[in-house]
Write an enzyme that holds these catalytic residues in place. Sequence first.
Site, PDB file in Angstrom:
ATOM      1  N   TYR A  43     -95.958  41.462 -16.915  1.00 35.21           N
ATOM      2  CA  TYR A  43     -96.401  40.073 -17.130  1.00 35.21           C
ATOM      3  C   TYR A  43     -96.573  39.835 -18.611  1.00 35.21           C
ATOM      4  O   TYR A  43     -97.147  40.672 -19.313  1.00 35.21           O
ATOM      5  CB  TYR A  43     -97.725  39.804 -16.410  1.00 35.21           C
ATOM      6  CG  TYR A  43     -97.548  38.747 -15.345  1.00 35.21           C
ATOM      7  CD1 TYR A  43     -97.160  37.453 -15.699  1.00 35.21           C
ATOM      8  CD2 TYR A  43     -97.726  39.030 -13.998  1.00 35.21           C
ATOM      9  CE1 TYR A  43     -96.949  36.483 -14.731  1.00 35.21           C
ATOM     10  CE2 TYR A  43     -97.516  38.067 -13.031  1.00 35.21           C
ATOM     11  CZ  TYR A  43     -97.132  36.792 -13.399  1.00 35.21           C
ATOM     12  OH  TYR A  43     -96.914  35.834 -12.447  1.00 35.21           O
ATOM     13  N   THR A  90     -77.380  27.270 -20.599  1.00 33.26           N
ATOM     14  CA  THR A  90     -77.500  28.435 -19.737  1.00 33.26           C
ATOM     15  C   THR A  90     -76.933  29.606 -20.536  1.00 33.26           C
ATOM     16  O   THR A  90     -76.235  29.405 -21.534  1.00 33.26           O
ATOM     17  CB  THR A  90     -76.662  28.288 -18.454  1.00 33.26           C
ATOM     18  OG1 THR A  90     -75.307  28.037 -18.830  1.00 33.26           O
ATOM     19  CG2 THR A  90     -77.156  27.149 -17.588  1.00 33.26           C
ATOM     20  N   ASP A 147     -76.962  19.407 -24.106  1.00 30.83           N
ATOM     21  CA  ASP A 147     -76.952  20.469 -23.098  1.00 30.83           C
ATOM     22  C   ASP A 147     -75.555  21.089 -23.150  1.00 30.83           C
ATOM     23  O   ASP A 147     -74.597  20.524 -22.641  1.00 30.83           O
ATOM     24  CB  ASP A 147     -77.253  19.854 -21.731  1.00 30.83           C
ATOM     25  CG  ASP A 147     -77.198  20.877 -20.602  1.00 30.83           C
ATOM     26  OD1 ASP A 147     -76.712  22.011 -20.843  1.00 30.83           O
ATOM     27  OD2 ASP A 147     -77.627  20.531 -19.487  1.00 30.83           O
ATOM     28  N   GLU A 200     -97.166  36.278 -20.102  1.00 33.05           N
ATOM     29  CA  GLU A 200     -97.352  34.850 -20.376  1.00 33.05           C
ATOM     30  C   GLU A 200     -97.711  34.653 -21.841  1.00 33.05           C
ATOM     31  O   GLU A 200     -98.498  35.415 -22.413  1.00 33.05           O
ATOM     32  CB  GLU A 200     -98.477  34.286 -19.497  1.00 33.05           C
ATOM     33  CG  GLU A 200     -98.026  34.020 -18.078  1.00 33.05           C
ATOM     34  CD  GLU A 200     -99.158  33.496 -17.201  1.00 33.05           C
ATOM     35  OE1 GLU A 200    -100.315  33.473 -17.655  1.00 33.05           O
ATOM     36  OE2 GLU A 200     -98.881  33.118 -16.060  1.00 33.05           O
ATOM     37  N   LYS A 242     -72.717  31.175 -18.305  1.00 35.74           N
ATOM     38  CA  LYS A 242     -71.401  30.548 -18.076  1.00 35.74           C
ATOM     39  C   LYS A 242     -70.413  31.127 -19.096  1.00 35.74           C
ATOM     40  O   LYS A 242     -70.209  32.331 -19.104  1.00 35.74           O
ATOM     41  CB  LYS A 242     -71.556  29.030 -18.109  1.00 35.74           C
ATOM     42  CG  LYS A 242     -72.467  28.556 -16.964  1.00 35.74           C
ATOM     43  CD  LYS A 242     -72.692  27.077 -16.913  1.00 35.74           C
ATOM     44  CE  LYS A 242     -73.627  26.738 -15.754  1.00 35.74           C
ATOM     45  NZ  LYS A 242     -73.993  25.306 -15.735  1.00 35.74           N
ATOM     46  N   ARG A 292     -77.973  35.360 -15.769  1.00 32.73           N
ATOM     47  CA  ARG A 292     -78.302  34.026 -15.268  1.00 32.73           C
ATOM     48  C   ARG A 292     -79.629  33.599 -15.891  1.00 32.73           C
ATOM     49  O   ARG A 292     -80.659  34.203 -15.637  1.00 32.73           O
ATOM     50  CB  ARG A 292     -78.415  34.113 -13.746  1.00 32.73           C
ATOM     51  CG  ARG A 292     -78.533  32.824 -12.994  1.00 32.73           C
ATOM     52  CD  ARG A 292     -78.116  33.014 -11.537  1.00 32.73           C
ATOM     53  NE  ARG A 292     -76.688  33.278 -11.474  1.00 32.73           N
ATOM     54  CZ  ARG A 292     -75.741  32.335 -11.571  1.00 32.73           C
ATOM     55  NH1 ARG A 292     -76.060  31.062 -11.661  1.00 32.73           N
ATOM     56  NH2 ARG A 292     -74.478  32.652 -11.560  1.00 32.73           N
TER      57      ARG A 292
HETATM   58  C1  LIG Z   1     -74.929  24.648 -15.113  1.00 26.07           C
HETATM   59  C2  LIG Z   1     -75.582  23.556 -15.846  1.00 26.07           C
HETATM   60  C3  LIG Z   1     -76.979  23.453 -15.899  1.00 26.07           C
HETATM   61  C4  LIG Z   1     -77.920  24.193 -14.989  1.00 26.07           C
HETATM   62  O1  LIG Z   1     -77.969  25.503 -15.023  1.00 26.07           O
HETATM   63  P1  LIG Z   1     -78.807  26.332 -13.934  1.00 26.07           P
HETATM   64  O2  LIG Z   1     -78.977  27.624 -14.632  1.00 26.07           O
HETATM   65  O3  LIG Z   1     -77.964  26.384 -12.715  1.00 26.07           O
HETATM   66  O4  LIG Z   1     -80.095  25.631 -13.703  1.00 26.07           O
HETATM   67  C5  LIG Z   1     -77.530  22.484 -16.717  1.00 26.07           C
HETATM   68  N1  LIG Z   1     -76.753  21.663 -17.418  1.00 26.07           N
HETATM   69  C6  LIG Z   1     -75.410  21.702 -17.363  1.00 26.07           C
HETATM   70  C7  LIG Z   1     -74.617  20.733 -18.172  1.00 26.07           C
HETATM   71  C8  LIG Z   1     -74.793  22.640 -16.562  1.00 26.07           C
HETATM   72  O5  LIG Z   1     -73.461  22.649 -16.472  1.00 26.07           O
END
Ligand SMILES: *Cc1c(COP(=O)(O)O)cnc(C)c1O
Length: 417
Positions: free
Chosen positions: A59, A231, A205, A61, A234, A240
């Site tokens: 933990y 993220t 994002d 935090e 990807k 993840r």
């Molecule tokens: C995949 C994605 C997310 C979310 O990711 P998670 O890890 O599945 O919550 C957020 N924004 C965009 C643009 C994405 O393609």
Amino acid sequence: MLKKTLDSIGFVSQFDSEVAEMMGRELTRQQDGLELIASENFASPAVIAAMGSVLTNKYAEGLPGKRYYGGCQCVDELESLCIQRAKDLFGAEFANVQPHSGAQANMAVELAFLNPGDTLMGMSLANGGHLSHGSPANISGKYYNVVSYDVNHETGLIDYDQIRDMAKKNQPKLLIAGASAYPRAIDFKVFADIAHEVGAVFMVDMAHIAGLVAGGAHQSPVPYADVVTTTTHKTLRGPRGGLILGKEEFAKKLNSAVFPGTQGGPLEHIIAAKAICFKEAMAPEFKTYAADIVSNAKVLAEALLQEGFNLVTGGTDNHLMLADLRPMNITGAELQVRCDANHITLNKNAIPGDPEKPSVTSGVRIGTAAVTTRGLGAEEMKQIARCIALTARDFEGTTKEVHETVAAICEKFPMYK
Ligand SMILES: *Cc1c(COP(=O)(O)O)cnc(C)c1O
């Protein structure tokens, strides 16, 4: 060799044969199929090993040096290293490496800059945006006043002039750029100018393109945005998880929006894996990898056009393309099911102005990040385009041919060498 790199399954089997059997089948599925889901990738054995480690027991935090628990000496060092690498990799002033996922990172940023009822502007889900950019089904759509922009339904392209007009009219407090299904480069400078004109905080994002940004194959949003979320699993090819980058002036706001704002204890095992991922992405080979993802996507797009598919925007600048299937007389849902049966994994996806329901769609999204990790090149991209075309046109008649082609490619390019 594979057993050695992913021996976690063998280990689990000594204690829980049911779970191990399911894990083993998933490994086989990944090995024996072509992974074209644009948001997926294959993390390195080191990344996977860090995730399956004793760090999950801790933990922690708070932040390094400011924890609410004892015994954080080691994880403090680890998280500090991870933060430093994230900042170095992307040239950012600030990083928070704790978000559990991309959606969690976005929720934290929205909490940091918006009060309930405030206006946020982002791309609509139906046009390639993400749920967490204001979809009515997501917390962002329930708590904030959402103004969504579409792409131009004729061209499939972002219409910056239209976004500027909408921003002037609606005066959002937060402007979001970034998408899950946009096949072209996004101009973050133009977005930043729009945000500044209306006094909005500008968030990018970059979940899908983070690996391309890290590898220099897409313009970086970091110099233009107030805050960047992503993220790590990807195109960036890590565990993840999520990540927030930004200007130093927002550090306090963003940190407290993650914890205690929206999360509890951080996942230090995932943070260790993120640190490894950032190191991998700083290596020269990662530049080659990012360039290969894009060149593979261009070859695949060209080959699909030659097979008679329509592509939204006519092609791609990044790792993904959106095929409009209407000329082939097949829906996205049907092609996804057929491809699954042929060991080709992709997903149905709405095209701009799609007349079909979201559960059916007229399109599929196809990405090259995972197959490029396996080492596939231009020749295989052409074979894949042909396999998808055969699957769409003559599923019953060509199953054997497609299975053989997919199996031969998978055999030649193992997931883990
Ligand atoms: C995949 C994605 C997310 C979310 O990711 P998670 O890890 O599945 O919550 C957020 N924004 C965009 C643009 C994405 O393609």
